[in-house]
Design an enzyme around this catalytic site. Sequence first.
Site, PDB file in Angstrom:
ATOM      1  N   HIS A   1       0.991  -1.156  -0.002  1.00 41.65           N
ATOM      2  CA  HIS A   1      -0.091   0.095   0.117  1.00 41.65           C
ATOM      3  C   HIS A   1       0.737   1.155  -0.041  1.00 41.65           C
ATOM      4  CE1 HIS A   1       1.046  -0.411   4.104  1.00 41.65           C
ATOM      5  NE2 HIS A   1       0.605   0.708   4.476  1.00 41.65           N
TER       6      HIS A   1
ATOM      7  N   LYS B   1       9.228  -2.806   3.054  1.00 37.13           N
ATOM      8  CA  LYS B   1      10.448  -2.917   3.920  1.00 37.13           C
ATOM      9  C   LYS B   1      10.196  -4.089   4.779  1.00 37.13           C
ATOM     10  CE  LYS B   1      13.983  -0.363   5.277  1.00 37.13           C
ATOM     11  NZ  LYS B   1      14.643  -1.525   5.325  1.00 37.13           N
TER      12      LYS B   1
ATOM     13  N   LYS C   1       3.666  -3.275  11.718  1.00 39.18           N
ATOM     14  CA  LYS C   1       4.762  -2.604  12.551  1.00 39.18           C
ATOM     15  C   LYS C   1       5.105  -1.144  12.009  1.00 39.18           C
ATOM     16  CE  LYS C   1       8.185  -5.400  13.801  1.00 39.18           C
ATOM     17  NZ  LYS C   1       9.221  -6.098  13.672  1.00 39.18           N
TER      18      LYS C   1
ATOM     19  N   LYS D   1       9.461  -9.395   3.979  1.00 39.80           N
ATOM     20  CA  LYS D   1      10.668  -9.950   4.987  1.00 39.80           C
ATOM     21  C   LYS D   1      11.303 -10.918   4.074  1.00 39.80           C
ATOM     22  CE  LYS D   1      12.108 -10.191   9.265  1.00 39.80           C
ATOM     23  NZ  LYS D   1      12.082  -8.925   9.980  1.00 39.80           N
TER      24      LYS D   1
ATOM     25  N   SER E   1      15.507   2.743  10.274  1.00 40.91           N
ATOM     26  CA  SER E   1      15.838   2.288   8.700  1.00 40.91           C
ATOM     27  C   SER E   1      15.203   3.543   7.824  1.00 40.91           C
ATOM     28  CB  SER E   1      15.343   1.071   8.277  1.00 40.91           C
ATOM     29  OG  SER E   1      16.083   0.064   8.728  1.00 40.91           O
TER      30      SER E   1
END
Length: 471
Positions: free
Chosen positions: A66, A71, A95, A107, A364
């Site tokens: 979205h 990430k 998260k 991931k 990050s």
Amino acid sequence: MSAEQPHSFMHSVKRMYDFAVSKMDLPTGIAELLGECRTVYQVRFQVKINGEYQVFKGWRATHSEHQLPAKGGIRFATEVNQDEVEALAALMTFKCAVVNVPFGGSKGGLCIDPRAYSREDLDMITRRFALELEKKGYLSPALNVPAPDMGTGPREMALMADIYRTLHPGDIDAAACITGKPPEMGGVEGRTEATGRGVQYAMQEFFRHSEDIAAASLSPGLTGKRVVVQGLGNVGYHAAKFLEEEDGCLIIGIIERDGGLWSEKGLNVESVFAYLQEHGGVKGYPDAEYVADGNSLLEADCDILVPAALESQIHEGNAEKIKANLIVEAANGPVTAEADEILRQRGKIIIPDMYANAGGVTVSYFEWTKNLAHMQFGKMGRRFMQSRAESAVDALEQVMGDKFPEKLRQGFEKEADELNLVRSGLEDTMCEAYQEIREIWHSRDDVPDLRTAAYILAIGRVAHYYTEYAL
Ligand code: NAD
């Protein structure tokens, strides 16, 4: 998702997700959409080691796009499997949403024991995996940006960045293809310790709310709290170190692969960490009691338990025996859905993974924006801000006719350098997210805990995006 296994990590994430969704009024299709990963890429590749070919298997899952890029970390571990990677990708979406970082969730994992290879061989395997990811768009500043996770760190990130740069010499934003790089390779100051630092900020914020401290039946303040930490790796080491050195916690137990250490007077985290680095385990550490069955310390008498190693460590089999009143999920998924329910019924409070370990992705995000801006944080304004602070202090001293106390002066004149800016941005993010989560927890009778509240906050944000803006 792939077939759901009973009591797997995926099973837990699904159950927790479904529970939160049952308390929300989501359009049907959206709940279904967010209940599964969008894409999963599985790859097998060969690397020649000592004259023989070895085959490696890895995955990269994307749960939601979205917001782009998606990430999430890359894990090197023997337990890695598709189910685990998918569950972790889903957690990443939520998260990022909880801490309001504008990324989708992804991931990756490679099935390997990194300790079993020489530095040179591991470098080759890492580069080769990066190449496979890049070929399919899973290593890209715009689409998919990996980061470190269990078994990987700044070196692996630098090697992967190098592969991308080699393949895209004309991409001026190449450095943004991955985060968690060493600062000299375009990383940001404070990323290595960011997840542990975020765990510390999450706990500090928890202890600012008397209602929440009372819910956990704890006394106010972190100082003197007796803490047990499982896993003294990147996250566990930094969290434990900061809690000991800056918040006055007593780290009375540390659990590692080969057993646990116990000391009622508190362990010196730095010294245990140095021992672990040198000996590859904690057995034989001189200044503590060694406990061969390390995981028995999860059930030890303490105030706060910080699982910072693997998933499913607190399960149906030991949840009844956990004594800590506060469990801070520094690792992803350390408490199974079944244990979660048992602990809740026993009045234990859990600061959930989705929030507690979000410090890594928050910093990050800072690194990614730094790479796109091509400038170090604070570079342009640092001297200006400092001389303005000095002038303000000088002027106040003149008016008062007295010297500022040294500590006050230092506070005023604190440098706006990259590390300080990153820390303050991270602290702000962690504090704000906690306040938003607890607001949902306390304002709704049907929300029993912080985890459900965090899911509701995150799912609501992602769902809003899909219903309002997506095609
Ligand atoms: P790491 O590889 O640096 O450290 C893991 C530590 O756990 C190691 O010291 C290892 O020896 C220990 N360990 C492994 N198996 C164990 C066992 N059975 N019992 C006790 N200790 C054991 O990994 P990390 O980066 O610190 O990640 C730890 C957890 O935090 C993972 O769940 C990861 O997904 C999560 N996490 C990491 C980051 C990050 O930035 N690195 C960010 C968010 C979440």
